[in-house]
Design a protein around this motif. Structure first.
Motif, PDB file in Angstrom:
ATOM      1  N   THR A 118      22.767 -11.051 -25.658  1.00  0.00           N
ATOM      2  CA  THR A 118      21.873 -11.080 -24.503  1.00  0.00           C
ATOM      3  C   THR A 118      20.525 -11.676 -24.888  1.00  0.00           C
ATOM      4  O   THR A 118      20.170 -11.728 -26.063  1.00  0.00           O
ATOM      5  N   ILE A 119      19.787 -12.104 -23.880  1.00  0.00           N
ATOM      6  CA  ILE A 119      18.456 -12.668 -24.057  1.00  0.00           C
ATOM      7  C   ILE A 119      17.519 -12.067 -23.020  1.00  0.00           C
ATOM      8  O   ILE A 119      17.970 -11.533 -21.994  1.00  0.00           O
ATOM      9  N   TYR A 120      16.234 -12.160 -23.271  1.00  0.00           N
ATOM     10  CA  TYR A 120      15.211 -11.864 -22.268  1.00  0.00           C
ATOM     11  C   TYR A 120      14.615 -13.190 -21.795  1.00  0.00           C
ATOM     12  O   TYR A 120      14.418 -14.118 -22.589  1.00  0.00           O
ATOM     13  N   HIS A 121      14.299 -13.258 -20.511  1.00  0.00           N
ATOM     14  CA  HIS A 121      13.708 -14.469 -19.948  1.00  0.00           C
ATOM     15  C   HIS A 121      12.708 -14.075 -18.881  1.00  0.00           C
ATOM     16  O   HIS A 121      12.606 -12.899 -18.498  1.00  0.00           O
ATOM     17  N   GLN A 122      11.970 -15.058 -18.376  1.00  0.00           N
ATOM     18  CA  GLN A 122      10.960 -14.783 -17.354  1.00  0.00           C
ATOM     19  C   GLN A 122      11.148 -15.665 -16.119  1.00  0.00           C
ATOM     20  O   GLN A 122      10.195 -16.190 -15.559  1.00  0.00           O
ATOM     21  N   CYS A 123      12.394 -15.783 -15.672  1.00  0.00           N
ATOM     22  CA  CYS A 123      12.651 -16.387 -14.368  1.00  0.00           C
ATOM     23  C   CYS A 123      12.401 -15.324 -13.310  1.00  0.00           C
ATOM     24  O   CYS A 123      12.667 -14.142 -13.520  1.00  0.00           O
ATOM     25  N   ASP A 124      11.875 -15.726 -12.164  1.00  0.00           N
ATOM     26  CA  ASP A 124      11.609 -14.797 -11.071  1.00  0.00           C
ATOM     27  C   ASP A 124      12.906 -14.522 -10.323  1.00  0.00           C
ATOM     28  O   ASP A 124      13.432 -15.395  -9.624  1.00  0.00           O
ATOM     29  N   THR A 125      13.431 -13.323 -10.481  1.00  0.00           N
ATOM     30  CA  THR A 125      14.697 -12.967  -9.840  1.00  0.00           C
ATOM     31  C   THR A 125      14.577 -11.629  -9.129  1.00  0.00           C
ATOM     32  O   THR A 125      13.714 -10.814  -9.440  1.00  0.00           O
ATOM     33  N   LEU A 126      15.477 -11.403  -8.181  1.00  0.00           N
ATOM     34  CA  LEU A 126      15.497 -10.201  -7.362  1.00  0.00           C
ATOM     35  C   LEU A 126      16.943  -9.703  -7.239  1.00  0.00           C
ATOM     36  O   LEU A 126      17.878 -10.378  -7.692  1.00  0.00           O
ATOM     37  N   PRO A 127      17.155  -8.540  -6.620  1.00  0.00           N
ATOM     38  CA  PRO A 127      18.525  -8.140  -6.312  1.00  0.00           C
ATOM     39  C   PRO A 127      19.247  -9.259  -5.571  1.00  0.00           C
ATOM     40  O   PRO A 127      18.678  -9.915  -4.704  1.00  0.00           O
ATOM     41  N   GLY A 128      20.504  -9.467  -5.905  1.00  0.00           N
ATOM     42  CA  GLY A 128      21.265 -10.574  -5.329  1.00  0.00           C
ATOM     43  C   GLY A 128      21.397 -11.731  -6.295  1.00  0.00           C
ATOM     44  O   GLY A 128      22.334 -12.530  -6.215  1.00  0.00           O
ATOM     45  N   ALA A 148       0.823  -1.209   0.000  1.00  0.00           N
ATOM     46  CA  ALA A 148       0.000   0.000   0.000  1.00  0.00           C
ATOM     47  C   ALA A 148       0.857   1.260   0.000  1.00  0.00           C
ATOM     48  O   ALA A 148       0.598   2.197  -0.758  1.00  0.00           O
ATOM     49  N   ASP A 149       1.884   1.282   0.833  1.00  0.00           N
ATOM     50  CA  ASP A 149       2.748   2.458   0.889  1.00  0.00           C
ATOM     51  C   ASP A 149       3.459   2.695  -0.438  1.00  0.00           C
ATOM     52  O   ASP A 149       3.616   3.828  -0.877  1.00  0.00           O
ATOM     53  N   CYS A 150       3.913   1.615  -1.064  1.00  0.00           N
ATOM     54  CA  CYS A 150       4.660   1.761  -2.311  1.00  0.00           C
ATOM     55  C   CYS A 150       3.758   2.199  -3.466  1.00  0.00           C
ATOM     56  O   CYS A 150       4.158   3.000  -4.317  1.00  0.00           O
ATOM     57  N   ARG A 151       2.545   1.682  -3.487  1.00  0.00           N
ATOM     58  CA  ARG A 151       1.610   2.110  -4.528  1.00  0.00           C
ATOM     59  C   ARG A 151       1.246   3.578  -4.349  1.00  0.00           C
ATOM     60  O   ARG A 151       1.126   4.328  -5.315  1.00  0.00           O
ATOM     61  N   ALA A 152       1.083   3.998  -3.096  1.00  0.00           N
ATOM     62  CA  ALA A 152       0.777   5.404  -2.825  1.00  0.00           C
ATOM     63  C   ALA A 152       1.926   6.305  -3.255  1.00  0.00           C
ATOM     64  O   ALA A 152       1.721   7.441  -3.662  1.00  0.00           O
ATOM     65  N   ALA A 153       3.151   5.762  -3.186  1.00  0.00           N
ATOM     66  CA  ALA A 153       4.337   6.533  -3.584  1.00  0.00           C
ATOM     67  C   ALA A 153       4.612   6.418  -5.081  1.00  0.00           C
ATOM     68  O   ALA A 153       5.604   6.951  -5.573  1.00  0.00           O
ATOM     69  N   GLY A 154       3.743   5.696  -5.793  1.00  0.00           N
ATOM     70  CA  GLY A 154       3.924   5.552  -7.234  1.00  0.00           C
ATOM     71  C   GLY A 154       4.983   4.537  -7.610  1.00  0.00           C
ATOM     72  O   GLY A 154       5.518   4.564  -8.725  1.00  0.00           O
ATOM     73  N   ILE A 155       5.307   3.631  -6.701  1.00  0.00           N
ATOM     74  CA  ILE A 155       6.319   2.601  -6.959  1.00  0.00           C
ATOM     75  C   ILE A 155       5.625   1.273  -7.189  1.00  0.00           C
ATOM     76  O   ILE A 155       4.915   0.776  -6.312  1.00  0.00           O
ATOM     77  N   ASP A 156       5.812   0.711  -8.362  1.00  0.00           N
ATOM     78  CA  ASP A 156       5.131  -0.521  -8.738  1.00  0.00           C
ATOM     79  C   ASP A 156       6.092  -1.695  -8.629  1.00  0.00           C
ATOM     80  O   ASP A 156       7.033  -1.810  -9.399  1.00  0.00           O
ATOM     81  N   GLN A 157       5.862  -2.578  -7.654  1.00  0.00           N
ATOM     82  CA  GLN A 157       6.735  -3.735  -7.473  1.00  0.00           C
ATOM     83  C   GLN A 157       6.269  -4.944  -8.281  1.00  0.00           C
ATOM     84  O   GLN A 157       6.861  -6.013  -8.197  1.00  0.00           O
ATOM     85  N   SER A 158       5.231  -4.809  -9.087  1.00  0.00           N
ATOM     86  CA  SER A 158       4.739  -5.951  -9.853  1.00  0.00           C
ATOM     87  C   SER A 158       5.735  -6.388 -10.913  1.00  0.00           C
ATOM     88  O   SER A 158       5.601  -7.445 -11.513  1.00  0.00           O
ATOM     89  N   ARG A 159       6.759  -5.577 -11.141  1.00  0.00           N
ATOM     90  CA  ARG A 159       7.788  -5.945 -12.112  1.00  0.00           C
ATOM     91  C   ARG A 159       8.619  -7.141 -11.653  1.00  0.00           C
ATOM     92  O   ARG A 159       9.303  -7.767 -12.452  1.00  0.00           O
ATOM     93  N   VAL A 160       8.584  -7.425 -10.366  1.00  0.00           N
ATOM     94  CA  VAL A 160       9.526  -8.394  -9.818  1.00  0.00           C
ATOM     95  C   VAL A 160       9.247  -9.810 -10.307  1.00  0.00           C
ATOM     96  O   VAL A 160      10.146 -10.519 -10.744  1.00  0.00           O
ATOM     97  N   PHE A 161       7.990 -10.238 -10.250  1.00  0.00           N
ATOM     98  CA  PHE A 161       7.654 -11.599 -10.628  1.00  0.00           C
ATOM     99  C   PHE A 161       6.661 -11.592 -11.780  1.00  0.00           C
ATOM    100  O   PHE A 161       5.969 -10.611 -12.027  1.00  0.00           O
ATOM    101  N   PHE A 162       6.567 -12.716 -12.456  1.00  0.00           N
ATOM    102  CA  PHE A 162       5.711 -12.829 -13.636  1.00  0.00           C
ATOM    103  C   PHE A 162       4.422 -13.558 -13.256  1.00  0.00           C
ATOM    104  O   PHE A 162       4.300 -14.759 -13.398  1.00  0.00           O
ATOM    105  N   GLY A 163       3.464 -12.795 -12.760  1.00  0.00           N
ATOM    106  CA  GLY A 163       2.211 -13.368 -12.309  1.00  0.00           C
ATOM    107  C   GLY A 163       2.260 -13.691 -10.829  1.00  0.00           C
ATOM    108  O   GLY A 163       1.520 -13.139 -10.031  1.00  0.00           O
ATOM    109  N   HIS A 164       3.143 -14.581 -10.437  1.00  0.00           N
ATOM    110  CA  HIS A 164       3.338 -14.897  -9.024  1.00  0.00           C
ATOM    111  C   HIS A 164       4.720 -15.510  -8.859  1.00  0.00           C
ATOM    112  O   HIS A 164       5.405 -15.818  -9.837  1.00  0.00           O
TER     113      HIS A 164
END
Length: 340
Positions: free
Chosen positions: A279-289, A98-114
């Motif tokens: 380079t390639i594009y892929h849809q593995c769920d990854t995060l910083p680290g 909620a706080d991040c959405r209110a700040a205009g930060i969209d974390q949905s980029r992190v994973f692909f669906g779930h």
């Protein structure tokens, strides 16, 4: 095959080496699951971890049972400040929604669906050939053994320090790291970054993405005991054909920002685009680290690295649809030259 688009992106900000958060011990801790002050911070704070919290109060960090906690599970949720990675970084993605959405930060980029990640046994093949790289700054990235004493990782992990050109010196490689334990540990005595790689260009443009790889040399041949991934020339026609057919799926393993000292993995994720800069594009769920982590297949002759994780690009709407990896077209020859 596509020609790489240019423009600003969030590669370095999303997947740069990320230090673990530290803090003072809590005054008290109730014997209740996940009530520890430092819960969900990617570090086990119960007895065999840091010992800052009472047993049973940091269960998810210590046992990695199931997927990460859901929206508003951050201890600072609904305080008017975004504390997920694009904000203060105190909390992991999806826990201060909620706080991040209110700040205009969209974390949905992190994973692909779930979140499709699992928590494999890091003492077993092939996971024990993947390890956590510790840097002088206290940050970490992921690397993988590609020889008895050779490790492959991302070039951008080498920057962010106070040395010449901002080099952050890599210190140790912890193979099969699992909390405070690891299958093997070795010091890093040398490393190579392509001279064409420029950290500022990598952060601001896509001009040097194909050079975002590095090779580390260890002080002990731990790969003789643990094994290593094969790196071979990648047939461009085969790669393009498989991706166009939608039939190329890879495995991935790394030390994600929400687990840090514990290995997470994707068991089957698609490669969706091939670029002409290695380079390639892929849809593995990854995060910083996860930077530097291997994307690999089991081709019947063992485990073969096809690419290493680098970063994430935004689309025209500013959303993050695909993750970018540097594939073996870019680094296979150097891997042979540095093999030892």
């Amino acid at each position: 095959m596509g020609t790489r688009k240019t423009g600003a992106h969030a590669l370095a900000t999303l997947l740069l080496a990320a230090p673990l958060l530290a803090g003072s011990p809590p005054e008290s801790a109730r014997a209740q699951t996940d009530t520890c002050e430092y819960r969900y911070d990617g570090e086990c704070d119960e007895g065999y971890g840091t010992g800052l919290c009472a047993e049973g109060t940091d269960s998810w960090d210590c046992r990695r049972a199931g997927t990460p906690p859901g929206p508003e599970s951050c201890i600072y949720s609904r305080d008017g400040e975004c504390d997920e990675p694009a904000g203060t970084g105190v909390c992991i993605p999806y826990t201060d929604t909620a706080d991040c959405r209110a700040a205009g930060i969209d974390q949905s980029r992190v994973f692909f669906g779930h979140d499709d990640r699992v928590w494999p046994d890091s003492t077993e093949l092939p996971w024990r050939m993947i390890g956590r790289i510790a840097f002088e700054s206290g940050g970490s990235c992921t690397g993988s053994l590609i020889g008895p004493s050779t490790v492959l990782t991302a070039a951008h992990c080498m920057f962010g320090g106070e040395g010449p050109r901002g080099i952050d010196r890599p210190l140790t490689f912890l193979a099969g790291a699992d909390g405070p334990k690891s299958v093997a540990k070795a010091g890093i005595i040398d490393f190579y970054v392509p001279p064409q790689f420029d950290i500022q260009l990598h952060t601001e443009t896509s001009e040097v993405d194909g050079y975002d790889w590095a090779i580390l040399v260890l002080d002990a041949p731990i790969g003789q005991r643990l094994g290593w991934f094969r790196v071979e020339a990648l047939d461009e026609a085969w790669l393009t054909r498989e991706v166009d057919r939608g039939t190329l799926f890879v495995k991935q393993g790394g030390y994600s920002g929400d687990s840090m000292a514990f290995l997470s993995a994707n068991l089957s994720c698609p490669v969706v685009q091939v670029w002409d800069d290695g380079t390639i594009y892929h849809q593995c769920d990854t995060l910083p680290g996860d930077s530097g982590s291997p994307l690999f297949i089991d081709d019947g002759d063992g485990y073969r690295i096809l690419a290493l994780e680098s970063a994430t690009y935004p689309n025209a709407e500013g959303r993050y649809d695909d993750n970018m990896a540097v594939d073996a077209r870019a680094f296979w020859q150097a891997a042979q030259n540095f093999w030892q």
